[in-house]
Design an enzyme around this catalytic site. Sequence first.
Site, short mmCIF file in Angstrom:
data_model
loop_
_atom_site.label_atom_id
_atom_site.label_comp_id
_atom_site.label_asym_id
_atom_site.label_seq_id
_atom_site.Cartn_x
_atom_site.Cartn_y
_atom_site.Cartn_z
N HIS A 87 -6.48 8.54 11.03
CA HIS A 87 -6.17 7.11 11.00
C HIS A 87 -4.69 6.83 10.70
O HIS A 87 -4.35 5.73 10.29
CB HIS A 87 -7.06 6.40 9.95
CG HIS A 87 -8.49 6.26 10.38
ND1 HIS A 87 -9.51 5.89 9.54
CD2 HIS A 87 -9.07 6.42 11.61
CE1 HIS A 87 -10.66 5.85 10.21
NE2 HIS A 87 -10.42 6.18 11.46
N CYS A 113 11.11 2.82 20.99
CA CYS A 113 11.35 4.17 21.57
C CYS A 113 10.16 5.09 21.36
O CYS A 113 10.18 6.24 21.78
CB CYS A 113 12.61 4.78 21.00
SG CYS A 113 12.46 5.30 19.28
N ASP A 142 -3.19 7.98 2.81
CA ASP A 142 -2.30 8.44 1.74
C ASP A 142 -1.93 9.89 2.00
O ASP A 142 -2.41 10.51 2.96
CB ASP A 142 -2.97 8.26 0.35
CG ASP A 142 -4.24 9.10 0.20
OD1 ASP A 142 -4.19 10.32 0.48
OD2 ASP A 142 -5.29 8.54 -0.19
N ASN A 184 -8.07 9.08 5.41
CA ASN A 184 -7.16 8.47 4.43
C ASN A 184 -5.74 8.47 4.96
O ASN A 184 -5.29 9.41 5.61
CB ASN A 184 -7.22 9.21 3.10
CG ASN A 184 -8.60 9.10 2.47
OD1 ASN A 184 -9.39 8.25 2.89
ND2 ASN A 184 -8.89 9.93 1.50
N ARG A 230 0.84 -1.21 0.00
CA ARG A 230 0.00 0.00 0.00
C ARG A 230 0.88 1.26 0.00
O ARG A 230 0.57 2.23 -0.66
CB ARG A 230 -0.91 0.02 1.24
CG ARG A 230 -1.72 -1.23 1.49
CD ARG A 230 -2.93 -1.33 0.60
NE ARG A 230 -3.77 -0.16 0.73
CZ ARG A 230 -4.47 0.37 -0.26
NH1 ARG A 230 -4.42 -0.14 -1.45
NH2 ARG A 230 -5.21 1.44 -0.06
P1 OAD Z 1 -15.13 3.06 2.26
O1 OAD Z 1 -14.51 2.18 1.24
O2 OAD Z 1 -15.86 2.42 3.39
O3 OAD Z 1 -16.15 4.06 1.57
C1 OAD Z 1 -15.81 4.82 0.45
C2 OAD Z 1 -16.99 5.68 0.04
O4 OAD Z 1 -16.58 6.47 -1.06
C3 OAD Z 1 -18.23 4.89 -0.39
O5 OAD Z 1 -19.38 5.45 0.21
C4 OAD Z 1 -18.26 5.08 -1.91
O6 OAD Z 1 -19.58 5.15 -2.42
C5 OAD Z 1 -17.59 6.43 -2.06
N1 OAD Z 1 -16.90 6.62 -3.35
C6 OAD Z 1 -16.29 5.70 -4.11
N2 OAD Z 1 -15.76 6.25 -5.20
C7 OAD Z 1 -16.05 7.58 -5.14
C8 OAD Z 1 -15.80 8.69 -5.99
N3 OAD Z 1 -15.13 8.57 -7.12
N4 OAD Z 1 -16.27 9.90 -5.60
C9 OAD Z 1 -16.96 10.05 -4.44
N5 OAD Z 1 -17.23 9.03 -3.61
C10 OAD Z 1 -16.79 7.81 -3.95
O7 OAD Z 1 -13.98 4.02 2.79
P2 OAD Z 1 -13.94 4.96 4.10
O8 OAD Z 1 -15.31 5.45 4.42
O9 OAD Z 1 -12.88 5.93 3.91
O10 OAD Z 1 -9.73 2.65 8.30
O11 OAD Z 1 -13.50 3.91 5.19
C11 OAD Z 1 -13.33 4.34 6.52
C12 OAD Z 1 -12.21 3.58 7.17
O12 OAD Z 1 -12.44 2.18 7.04
C13 OAD Z 1 -10.84 3.78 6.53
O13 OAD Z 1 -10.20 4.93 6.99
C14 OAD Z 1 -10.12 2.54 6.92
C15 OAD Z 1 -11.20 1.53 6.70
O14 OAD Z 1 -11.11 0.37 7.43
C16 OAD Z 1 -8.57 2.13 8.70
O15 OAD Z 1 -7.84 1.48 8.00
C17 OAD Z 1 -8.28 2.40 10.14
#
Ligand code: OAD
Length: 237
Positions: free
Chosen positions: A109, A120, A94, A92, A59
């Site tokens: 996150h 350390c 990234d 995110n 990643r």
């Molecule tokens: P998800 O993968 O759960 O959700 C991504 C969202 O983005 C979905 O609602 C999609 O519909 C939307 N989406 C996809 N492509 C898009 C685009 N081009 N434009 C706009 N929206 C779009 O990701 P997160 O909500 O970020 O945590 O997930 C939350 C957390 O779960 C992450 O930070 C990660 C994960 O486990 C950790 O790793 C701690």
Amino acid sequence: MKEIRNIVILTGAGVSAESGIDTFRSAGGLWEQHRVEDVATPEAFERDPELVLRFYDMRRARIQEVEPNAAHQALARLDAEWKGGLLIVTQNVDDLHERAGAGRLLHMHGEHLNAWCLSCDGRHRWYGTLIDRPACPACGIAGRMRPDIVWFGEMPYRMHEIYAALNRADLFVSIGTSGAVYPAAGFVREAREQGVRTLELNLEPSQGSHWFDESRHGPATEIVPAWVDQMLRQQQY
Ligand code: OAD
């Protein structure tokens, strides 16, 4: 409508999707390819560190191959030109918001490009691999560096600052996140309780869509620049 001065923006994987980074919960997304319990928990790291380190090494390498997109750039422009308070809280890991130029930014996150030494407690900018168990640049002990990523069961970073910003906000905007992971998924309700206006920008209605005063749906590279243009046009001071 009340004048908007302070804005809190929550971003998720949907913002980076059009840069070529997989989201987590879409069909074919990261959590369909890998079980969360295998790669994203402290227990997984204890059980099988090689598997976890290899996953995050891949990643980390991937994010260095991609570029910020029009949504990251629009948010960076808002950060530069918005004269009121603004905080981008990103889930995110990234670095695309900062590469686009955003400064008022917080990674709740963690970050792929940080390694955390469990000996350390130092954190170090890290672009290479961790699978080879490198020595910590600060304490010199090898084999104790882990990705600086908040895993399931761990506390997200800087929650105090986030809630303080939410309490001061006039507008809360959630962009590209499924609303599936707490505590971030609860920010919209926290905002509502404080009388803050709430707006969702997402490809499709998220799990928490009904909590928002307004939802706009479409790809982030289209709906985020359009919203930023609107905000900057109506900026009153
Ligand atoms: P998800 O993968 O759960 O959700 C991504 C969202 O983005 C979905 O609602 C999609 O519909 C939307 N989406 C996809 N492509 C898009 C685009 N081009 N434009 C706009 N929206 C779009 O990701 P997160 O909500 O970020 O945590 O997930 C939350 C957390 O779960 C992450 O930070 C990660 C994960 O486990 C950790 O790793 C701690």
